[in-house]
Design a protein around this motif. Structure first.
Motif, short mmCIF file in Angstrom:
data_model
loop_
_atom_site.label_atom_id
_atom_site.label_comp_id
_atom_site.label_asym_id
_atom_site.label_seq_id
_atom_site.Cartn_x
_atom_site.Cartn_y
_atom_site.Cartn_z
N ASN A 101 0.83 -1.21 0.00
CA ASN A 101 0.00 0.00 0.00
C ASN A 101 0.86 1.26 0.00
OD1 ASN A 101 -2.36 -1.53 0.02
ND2 ASN A 101 -2.47 -1.57 2.26
N ARG A 102 1.94 1.24 0.75
CA ARG A 102 2.83 2.39 0.78
C ARG A 102 3.50 2.59 -0.58
NH1 ARG A 102 6.09 1.98 6.58
NH2 ARG A 102 4.26 2.16 7.96
N ARG A 103 3.90 1.49 -1.20
CA ARG A 103 4.59 1.60 -2.48
C ARG A 103 3.68 2.21 -3.54
NH1 ARG A 103 7.28 -3.70 -5.11
NH2 ARG A 103 5.07 -4.28 -5.20
N LYS A 104 2.41 1.85 -3.52
CA LYS A 104 1.48 2.44 -4.49
C LYS A 104 1.42 3.95 -4.33
CE LYS A 104 -1.54 -1.63 -4.87
NZ LYS A 104 -2.86 -2.21 -4.50
N LEU A 105 1.46 4.41 -3.09
CA LEU A 105 1.43 5.86 -2.86
C LEU A 105 2.74 6.52 -3.29
CD1 LEU A 105 -0.35 6.02 0.62
CD2 LEU A 105 -1.31 6.58 -1.61
N VAL A 106 3.87 5.85 -3.05
CA VAL A 106 5.16 6.40 -3.50
C VAL A 106 5.19 6.47 -5.02
CG1 VAL A 106 7.64 5.95 -3.63
CG2 VAL A 106 6.45 5.78 -1.43
N TRP A 107 4.60 5.47 -5.68
CA TRP A 107 4.52 5.53 -7.15
C TRP A 107 3.73 6.77 -7.58
CZ3 TRP A 107 2.95 -0.29 -8.11
CH2 TRP A 107 4.10 -1.09 -8.02
N LYS A 108 2.62 7.10 -6.88
CA LYS A 108 1.85 8.30 -7.21
C LYS A 108 2.70 9.56 -7.02
CE LYS A 108 -2.82 6.60 -6.18
NZ LYS A 108 -4.04 6.79 -5.35
N LEU A 109 3.47 9.58 -5.94
CA LEU A 109 4.36 10.71 -5.69
C LEU A 109 5.40 10.83 -6.80
CD1 LEU A 109 5.37 12.97 -3.84
CD2 LEU A 109 6.60 11.23 -2.50
N ALA A 110 5.95 9.70 -7.22
CA ALA A 110 6.94 9.70 -8.30
C ALA A 110 6.30 10.18 -9.61
CB ALA A 110 7.53 8.31 -8.47
N ASP A 111 5.06 9.76 -9.85
CA ASP A 111 4.37 10.21 -11.07
C ASP A 111 4.21 11.72 -11.08
OD1 ASP A 111 4.10 7.61 -12.02
OD2 ASP A 111 2.08 7.34 -11.20
N LEU A 112 3.85 12.31 -9.94
CA LEU A 112 3.69 13.76 -9.86
C LEU A 112 5.01 14.49 -10.14
CD1 LEU A 112 1.42 14.10 -6.70
CD2 LEU A 112 0.83 14.82 -9.03
#
Length: 382
Positions: A298-309
């Motif tokens: 779950n944390r990694r999915k959020l970090v991926w969103k941060l990376a996308d931004l």
């Protein structure tokens, strides 16, 4: 005063030792810094682990010096863990050496095998301690790159064309830090064959074996692996015990014995309560790993969103405790790291500290609660 040893001129203070002073100073000044830089698990160990420590500490007889090799029960627990998780049979009193964290093992192994002028194969990018310890002992680091499209396979064919006559050790690390390359049985098999052919000792640094990794691997499970390889493992990441400093060295008895000769001159054994807690941790079943990995997923999915931004690219098939991202925008990695820290109060790690192959990358840690990662995302959103 006649000056410092020449060897300290070959290394600098460890990056996180220095950088975290700056981060902590910013926090002390009231800055709400979100630390996505360092891989120190924020989750607690299992309750049984803490209870084992507390119950042992209350025993008045538990506070004396301990064996340099750890108590028999700890070595048996480590052997059982390796048999259960990797299918590797180890003789507890000969092929296992408990360590005060695997980081000290890097120094002890290097001291046991390296002479000045020896060469060491080190992954690039890779854990900086492999290089700094090699240089402290006046040996020479020889860097090798990996194919991240092939789960981090080194170009062994290219390495075989070099003069390897002075190479004594080869550091490998799967799941790989910082890239998350998973490795494979095929890669480890090729590495064992390479080590056999060139009379090189492989050392697999394996602390991320069970984190977001569906196929935990040990080089010691490869046919012939125990003849040419040692393996470091740690309870720091897998069982949320980084401050406990409990690790292990596993492998060939004469190799382990050589390392013990060094270690026994460096410390006086591990506190009994830590050993009892480690035994409790090593007995935890697959549900422990599943629960941890659900949190990290779950944390990694959020970090991926941060990376996308941030316009970064990353491999969704990577493993381990970090997300390794390529920087594609106008800012350099260093400019991005500084902008995030000083403008957005978010700390991430520049890839350059892991070697020249990390120059175009940054690294995010998953050791932060979801609400904090969401807060970081909100700070970045336009």
């Amino acid at each position: 005063m006649k000056g410092f040893a020449n060897r300290i001129n070959s290394v600098e203070e460890y990056y996180f030792s220095a950088k975290l002073r700056e981060v902590n100073q910013l926090i002390a000044e009231g800055k709400p810094v979100i630390n996505l830089g360092i891989g120190s698990p924020d989750l607690a160990p299992d309750r049984s682990v803490i209870d084992a420590l507390k119950n042992t500490a209350e025993n008045a007889q538990a506070h004396g010096y301990q064996s340099y090799q750890g108590i028999p029960e700890l070595r048996i627990a480590m052997a059982s863990f390796y048999h259960r998780e990797f299918g590797v049979e180890l003789v507890p009193n000969k092929e296992i050496l408990p360590l005060m964290g695997s980081k000290e093992g890097i120094m002890h192994i290097s001291m046991a095998f390296l002479n000045p002028g020896d060469q060491v194969l080190i992954p690039n990018p890779g854990y900086p301690t492999y290089t700094s310890v090699t240089r402290l002992l006046e040996a020479e680091p020889i860097f090798y790159s990996m194919d991240l499209e092939q789960k981090g396979r080194p170009n062994l064919e290219e390495l075989a064309q070099k003069d390897l006559s002075k190479v004594k050790l080869m550091w490998i690390n799967y799941p790989h830090m910082p890239t998350g390359a998973a490795g494979s049985m095929e890669i480890l098999t090729d590495l064992v064959a390479f080590a056999q052919k060139h009379a090189i000792i492989l050392v697999n640094d394996n602390p991320y074996s069970h984190i977001l990794n569906p196929e935990p691997l040990s080089v010691l499970s490869i046919p012939g692996g125990k003849d040419v390889a040692l393996e470091l493992n740690s309870l720091s990441k897998t069982f949320n015990m980084p401050g406990w400093r409990v690790g292990m060295l596993c492998g060939r008895a004469d190799f382990v014995d050589a390392v013990l000769k060094v270690k026994s001159n460096m410390d006086s054994g591990m506190f009994l309560g830590l050993q009892k807690g480690a035994i409790a941790a090593l007995s935890l079943g697959r549900n422990w790993f599943a629960d941890q990995n659900e949190i990290y997923t779950n944390r990694r999915k959020l970090v991926w969103k941060l990376a996308d931004l941030l316009g970064l690219s990353y491999d969704t098939q990577s493993t381990g405790l970090f997300v390794w991202c390529k920087v594609n925008g106008e800012k350099s990695p260093e400019e991005l790291v500084d902008w995030l820290l000083y403008e957005k109060n978010i700390f991430i790690t520049p890839g350059k500290i892991f070697g020249s192959e990390g120059n175009n990358y940054v690294r995010f840690s998953l050791c932060m609660p979801e609400f904090k990662i969401l807060e970081a995302i909100n700070r970045i959103k336009p």
